[in-house]
Structure formats: structure tokens, C-alpha cells
Design a protein around this motif. Structure first.
Motif, PDB file in Angstrom:
ATOM      1  N   ARG A  98      89.858  21.529  38.343  1.00 59.39           N
ATOM      2  CA  ARG A  98      90.819  20.769  39.136  1.00 59.39           C
ATOM      3  C   ARG A  98      91.952  20.258  38.246  1.00 59.39           C
ATOM      4  O   ARG A  98      93.117  20.304  38.580  1.00 59.39           O
ATOM      5  N   GLN A  99      91.541  19.790  37.106  1.00 62.44           N
ATOM      6  CA  GLN A  99      92.504  19.203  36.171  1.00 62.44           C
ATOM      7  C   GLN A  99      93.633  20.172  35.834  1.00 62.44           C
ATOM      8  O   GLN A  99      94.805  19.847  35.945  1.00 62.44           O
ATOM      9  N   VAL A 100      93.266  21.390  35.399  1.00 60.62           N
ATOM     10  CA  VAL A 100      94.323  22.314  34.990  1.00 60.62           C
ATOM     11  C   VAL A 100      95.101  22.817  36.193  1.00 60.62           C
ATOM     12  O   VAL A 100      96.313  23.039  36.111  1.00 60.62           O
ATOM     13  N   LEU A 101      94.428  22.991  37.295  1.00 58.99           N
ATOM     14  CA  LEU A 101      95.118  23.533  38.451  1.00 58.99           C
ATOM     15  C   LEU A 101      96.127  22.527  39.002  1.00 58.99           C
ATOM     16  O   LEU A 101      97.234  22.895  39.393  1.00 58.99           O
ATOM     17  N   LEU A 104     103.637  21.920  35.506  1.00 59.36           N
ATOM     18  CA  LEU A 104     103.755  21.993  34.049  1.00 59.36           C
ATOM     19  C   LEU A 104     103.513  23.414  33.553  1.00 59.36           C
ATOM     20  O   LEU A 104     102.757  24.171  34.156  1.00 59.36           O
ATOM     21  N   SER A 105     104.147  23.735  32.452  1.00 56.09           N
ATOM     22  CA  SER A 105     103.951  25.051  31.857  1.00 56.09           C
ATOM     23  C   SER A 105     102.621  25.058  31.089  1.00 56.09           C
ATOM     24  O   SER A 105     102.023  24.008  30.853  1.00 56.09           O
ATOM     25  N   TYR A 106     102.194  26.245  30.689  1.00 54.12           N
ATOM     26  CA  TYR A 106     100.956  26.339  29.906  1.00 54.12           C
ATOM     27  C   TYR A 106     101.053  25.477  28.654  1.00 54.12           C
ATOM     28  O   TYR A 106     100.114  24.772  28.275  1.00 54.12           O
ATOM     29  N   GLY A 107     102.210  25.562  28.021  1.00 53.14           N
ATOM     30  CA  GLY A 107     102.402  24.792  26.786  1.00 53.14           C
ATOM     31  C   GLY A 107     102.315  23.292  27.034  1.00 53.14           C
ATOM     32  O   GLY A 107     101.692  22.555  26.267  1.00 53.14           O
ATOM     33  N   GLU A 108     102.941  22.864  28.121  1.00 49.71           N
ATOM     34  CA  GLU A 108     102.914  21.430  28.433  1.00 49.71           C
ATOM     35  C   GLU A 108     101.505  20.982  28.776  1.00 49.71           C
ATOM     36  O   GLU A 108     101.068  19.889  28.400  1.00 49.71           O
ATOM     37  N   ILE A 109     100.785  21.805  29.501  1.00 51.05           N
ATOM     38  CA  ILE A 109      99.414  21.463  29.851  1.00 51.05           C
ATOM     39  C   ILE A 109      98.562  21.394  28.599  1.00 51.05           C
ATOM     40  O   ILE A 109      97.751  20.475  28.421  1.00 51.05           O
ATOM     41  N   ASN A 144      94.303  24.511  23.362  1.00 49.74           N
ATOM     42  CA  ASN A 144      95.298  25.530  23.029  1.00 49.74           C
ATOM     43  C   ASN A 144      95.669  26.330  24.270  1.00 49.74           C
ATOM     44  O   ASN A 144      94.962  26.340  25.268  1.00 49.74           O
ATOM     45  N   GLU A 145      96.818  26.977  24.183  1.00 47.09           N
ATOM     46  CA  GLU A 145      97.363  27.643  25.364  1.00 47.09           C
ATOM     47  C   GLU A 145      96.451  28.710  25.918  1.00 47.09           C
ATOM     48  O   GLU A 145      96.393  28.926  27.129  1.00 47.09           O
ATOM     49  N   ILE A 179      92.876  28.298  33.883  1.00 43.84           N
ATOM     50  CA  ILE A 179      93.617  28.336  35.145  1.00 43.84           C
ATOM     51  C   ILE A 179      93.210  29.549  35.965  1.00 43.84           C
ATOM     52  O   ILE A 179      93.023  29.465  37.188  1.00 43.84           O
ATOM     53  N   ALA A 180      93.051  30.670  35.285  1.00 47.58           N
ATOM     54  CA  ALA A 180      92.657  31.876  36.003  1.00 47.58           C
ATOM     55  C   ALA A 180      91.307  31.679  36.680  1.00 47.58           C
ATOM     56  O   ALA A 180      91.127  32.011  37.864  1.00 47.58           O
TER      57      ALA A 180
END
Lengths: 204, 347
Positions: A141-144, A152-157, A164-165, A172-173
Motif C-alpha cells: 500500500r505504501q509504495v502504491l 512521486l517518481s521511483y527516485g523520490e519514493i 533503493n530504486e 510497485i510491480a
């Protein structure tokens, strides 16, 4: 006037300035709240509460980040807090009565899976997605939420969560896959008119 | 050609626009040949759109918000007023000072023992990359690992206390805490650190107001300080919107039974000048994810404590219900760089 100027005025108590900030940010805040809450009613309450909190907390706003970023973080925390309370509430009262509007509300996903065509179907799908997000594991849930709702972008997340990215990307996948699984299983529920208990027979 | 398992990640990245040209070609090639993944792509794409689709706030939303603001009682609008003296419960203040001292000492003397946030190999039980929970069990499990205090901390505390006694005398407050004078002694060491500094003179200011020892706090951790105005919890339809009354269930009262003065507007602590933190928040229910990347340590009571940059601290504390965390001392703009968020041990 820039957002910064408005925020400075609002900090002094200028309600008109704050009203403009509300209008400028209401959609984004509302979207986040509705998605996290999983339904428009709670979402609206949360969104209103977010702005009230922001108003009350303005003296604490240092202006290091932009007002809207600060507001958004505040909103996000509020939503998380709501989810925690909801979780506790549901744990306390686990039996679902059929008369309980809230819990027997089905995810009405059309037969043509996830291919909404009408506006109504689109809205239903959005609500279903919101509810589904609530059911995800905390990590998913957090990343989604950060990716889909906060954009947010991957980098920002990665920066926000201290990962790490590559981990963000794969998580996310998997979160998306998990969300799909949740919605698919929800799709087996009977429509509200039926007096049958919802069929959780795990088909498909 | 990749297998479907690998393609999942490509699909997901494609939705986020994060594919390289080469990856895009690989994906296209696979999708052309694999109907299962093609269907998956379509479904995930639809969910992605639905999740991110912007909503419009209902008509009249802004007006409703402003009406509530205009109608709110005076207390709802905290003013950036001058600092107001406030009684701090003796024990809590003492433990804060102790915490600060421990941080200072530990950072100077035992960097390897300090249990910092993510990245430290010492984070037993708090590994961020915990096994994935794919069951979709419906549990929204926030951060749930609380560590045992490291025995090294006990040693540290002992040595700290001894040093403190030796250094006693720097403080000017009557019955000053050993820890407080220890801070004064060690603040020189902490010069390089941004976190908790305090000045001996602050104690004098503090003593100028109310004597700390009259505050009743029998160690139950119950603050006898006026609580900042708490807000009604939002989506609880059966709760009337009575300002200040909601969310107090979890607030414990002082030992003498006096209720917190809920009508007090947010005010500033006595030791605002020397205050190490811009605010202190105690969570009784497990920390927030956002705290993951903050520096953390374990205090002498075994609680996990996070040093949160002021800006984030305000955002977090503003967003939290009083029910979940007592906002003890929210200071508006005292310039401290960090706030402290304490996660109480669940045991």
C-alpha cells in the motif's frame, strides 16, 4: 499572488488568503482522501479535516517546502491515521451484518474486466481501486500510494522510504499485481439487492 | 526473450513511463507473443488509470471549509504568540533531558552502538525488506517491530549518571535534574551535532516560572500540562463536533485527577530557548512509515525515539489525531531543528 505570499498572509490569520489556497489545492487533496478512504463520503470528511488541520497548524509551517507539499504531507498522514482507526474499528467489530451499508457494499466491477466505458463504470472502478488499496499489505500500500496517488517518481519514493530504486520498482510491480488479485476476488461478490451472504468461493 | 515473471516489472515500469527504449522493445516483443501478459498489461493499465485519476472536489467544498474555519472558536486559531510559560512534568522533562544526553554521549562515544534508522546493520527485527506479504489479508499493518533495549544502553546510562553527579551544580533550577546539568557539561561535546543542545541559563528561566517539583506526575507518564486543543475525529458520524472534547479518551490525567485544560491554546514550553526539540510527540500505537528514514534511538525506557526534522514533525503532528498520540508540547517556531517522536513500547 504566489502560493508563498498567500501562505504568509494566511499564517497571519487572513482567511481570504487561505480560501484561495483551499481552492487551489482542493482537488488534489480530495483525490488523495477519496482514494485512501475508498469512498467519497469519508474522503470528503477527510479532505475537509485536512484543510482545517492545515489552518490550525499554519503557525508551525516554516516555509521550507512549499505550502502544497506541506499540506499534502499533512493530508497523507491524516489518511493513514484514518486507516489505522478503521482497522481498529473493524477488528473490534468483526461481524458484518448485511444491513451494514458500508461493509456489504460490493465492488461492482463490470464483466468486461477493468474496462470501464461509462462514467459510472469509471467511478465504480475508482472506488473499487480505493477499497482495494486499503486491503493491500502495508508494504504494498505504501509504495502504491506514493506512486499512484501522490505521483512521486521511483527516485523520490526511494528517497522518502530509504530504499533503493530497484526495490521500489519491483515492489510497485508486485503491489499492482496484488491489487488486481484483490479486485478480482471482490468481483465475485453478489450485488447488494441479493440477500445472500456474499459468495467468497474464491472462483477465478 | 524474458519470461512472464520478469515482464511483470516491465509492464509496471511502462505504466510509470520508466522504460528505456531497449526495455520497451523487449516488452513489445513479449506482449506480441504472449496473450496472458497482454491481458495483464491491459488490466494493470486500467487499474493504474483508475488509481491516479483525479477527482474533483464537490461543489461548495471550499465554502464549507471556510465556514467551519470562520465558525471555529478562538482556540482553533493559534496565534504566533509570544512564548508562554508552562509547567513541565518533572519526570518527563527529566527523561527528555536524559534522552538528549544519551544521544549526545552515544553519538560522541559509541557511534557503532547507536541504533540509527534504515541502513544500520543493527536493526534486528526492523529490517525494511521484510518478507513480502502478498496474502492481501486485509491487514493494514503499520510498522510493528519494537526492539528490546540494547544492553549496551544500560552501561551507557550508568556511566552517564555517574558523570552527571560529578558535574552537578551547573544547573540553577532548584532540584535540578542530574541529567540537565549533564547536558550542560556535555553540550560542549555536542557542538558539532545539530540535535539537542541546551544552555544552563535556560534552567534559570524555567525556575523563574513555576517550580517544577510541584507538578504531580507520579511516573505514570501522565502529563499535567495543558493539552493543545484537540480536534474532533473526522469520519465518525456519531460524534458531535465538539471542539476539544474528542480524542481525549486516551489522554491520561494527572495523578491528582486534574483533567488537562483542553481549552488552552497551543502554547510554548518554559524552556523554549533551550528546548532541544521543536515538539515532542508520543505515539502509543506504532510509528509511521515516514519515520523510517529518520534517525532513531532507544531511550532508557525502551521506547523507540525518532529525531524528526522540524518541518516534517509539524506535518506529522498536525495530521495525527490526539487519540493516537498525545501532542505534548507543540512549539510554534522556536527554531529547534528537530522534533522528537517517541513510540512507546507496546509491552
Amino acid at each position: 499572488m504566489t502560493e508563498q505570499e498567500l501562505a504568509a498572509l494566511a499564517r497571519q490569520g487572513d482567511q481570504d488568503a487561505f480560501a484561495q489556497l483551499v481552492k487551489a489545492n482542493q482537488n488534489k487533496v480530495y483525490t488523495l482522501c477519496v482514494r485512501m478512504a475508498g469512498n467519497p463520503e469519508d474522503g470528503e470528511d477527510l479532505a475537509q479535516e485536512a484543510f482545517l488541520r492545515a489552518w490550525r497548524s499554519l503557525p508551525s509551517f516554516q516555509g521550507e517546502s512549499s505550502f502544497s507539499t506541506w499540506l499534502y504531507r499533512l493530508t497523507s498522514n491524516l489518511c493513514i491515521d484514518f486507516l489505522r482507526r478503521e482497522k481498529r474499528r473493524k477488528q473490534a467489530a468483526p461481524l458484518i451484518s448485511l444491513d451494514d451499508e458500508e461493509d456489504s457494499r460490493p465492488a461492482e466491477i463490470p464483466d468486461r474486466r477493468f474496462l470501464p466505458e461509462s462514467e459510472l463504470e469509471r467511478r465504480e472502478l475508482r472506488n473499487a481501486v480505493g477499497r482495494g488499496i486499503q486491503k493491500l499489505s502495508e508494504q504494498h500500500r505504501q509504495v502504491l500510494v506514493l506512486r499512484e496517488l501522490e505521483g512521486l517518481s521511483y527516485g523520490e519514493i526511494a528517497a522518502r522510504l530509504g530504499m533503493n530504486e530497484g526495490t521500489v520498482k519491483s515492489r510497485i510491480a508486485r503491489a499492482r499485481l496484488a491489487l488486481r488479485a484483490i479486485l478480482l476476488s471482490d468481483g465475485n461478490f453478489s450485488p447488494p439487492a441479493s440477500s445472500d451472504i456474499v459468495k467468497q468461493n474464491g472462483k477465478e | 526473450m524474458r519470461n512472464c515473471e520478469e515482464v511483470l516489472e516491465l509492464i509496471s515500469a511502462a505504466l510509470d513511463g520508466a522504460l528505456t527504449d531497449g526495455e520497451q522493445r523487449e516488452l513489445d516483443a513479449h506482449l506480441n507473443a504472449c496473450p496472458v501478459c497482454s491481458a495483464l498489461y491491459a488490466e494493470l493499465s486500467a487499474l493504474h488509470k483508475a488509481a491516479g485519476e483525479p477527482e474533483e472536489a464537490p461543489a461548495g467544498f471550499a465554502q464549507q471549509v471556510m465556514c467551519r474555519i470562520a465558525a471555529a472558536p478562538e482556540q482553533d486559531r493559534p496565534e504566533p504568540a509570544a512564548p508562554r510559560p508552562k509547567i513541565i512534568p518533572w519526570r518527563r522533562w527529566a527523561s527528555l533531558a536524559a534522552v538528549a544526553a544519551i544521544v549526545v554521549l552515544a553519538a560522541v562515544t559509541l557511534p557503532s552502538q547507536l541504533r540509527l534508522g534504515s541502513g544500520s546493520s543493527d536493526t534486528a527485527g526492523r529490517s525494511y525488506d521484510a518478507p513480502e506479504n502478498e496474502s492481501g489479508s486485509g491487514e493494514i499493518e503499520l510498522y510493528d517491530a519494537i526492539e528490546e533495549p540494547d544492553p549496551a544502553w544500560d552501561d551507557l546510562e550508568v556511566s552517564f549518571a555517574t558523570t552527571a553527579q560529578a558535574d552537578a551544580g551547573a544547573g540553577a533550577v532548584k532540584e535540578t535534574n542530574d541529567a540537565e546539568s549533564s547536558i550542560a557539561a556535555h553540550s560542549a561535546d555536542a557542538g558539532a551535532l545539530d540535535i539537542p543542545k541546551s544552555e544552563p541559563t535556560a534552567a534559570e528561566e524555567a525556575s523563574g516560572t513555576e517550580p517544577i517539583n510541584t507538578v504531580s506526575d507520579n511516573g505514570a507518564g501522565a502529563p499535567d500540562i495543558p493539552m493543545p486543543k484537540s480536534t474532533p475525529p473526522p469520519p465518525e458520524p456519531d460524534t458531535a463536533e465538539v471542539p476539544g472534547s474528542a480524542g481525549l479518551n486516551s489522554i491520561t490525567y494527572g495523578a491528582d485527577g486534574s483533567p488537562p485544560d483542553i481549552n488552552m491554546p497551543e502554547s510554548v514550553t518554559t524552556f523554549s530557548e533551550s528546548e532541544a526539540y521543536c515538539g515532542i510527540l508520543v505515539l502509543t500505537d506504532g510509528p509511521l512509515e515516514e519515520l523510517e528514514r529518520c534517525e532513531s534511538f532507544v531511550d532508557d525506557e525502551g521506547n523507540l525515539c525518532y529525531l524528526v526534522p522540524a518541518e516534517d514533525f509539524y506535518a506529522i503532528s498536525a495530521g495525527l489525531e490526539a487519540e493516537n498520540g498525545e501532542v505534548k508540547d507543540t512549539v510554534a517556531g522556536n527554531g529547534a531543528e528537530y522534533g522528537l517522536i517517541i513510540v512507546e513500547s507496546l509491552s
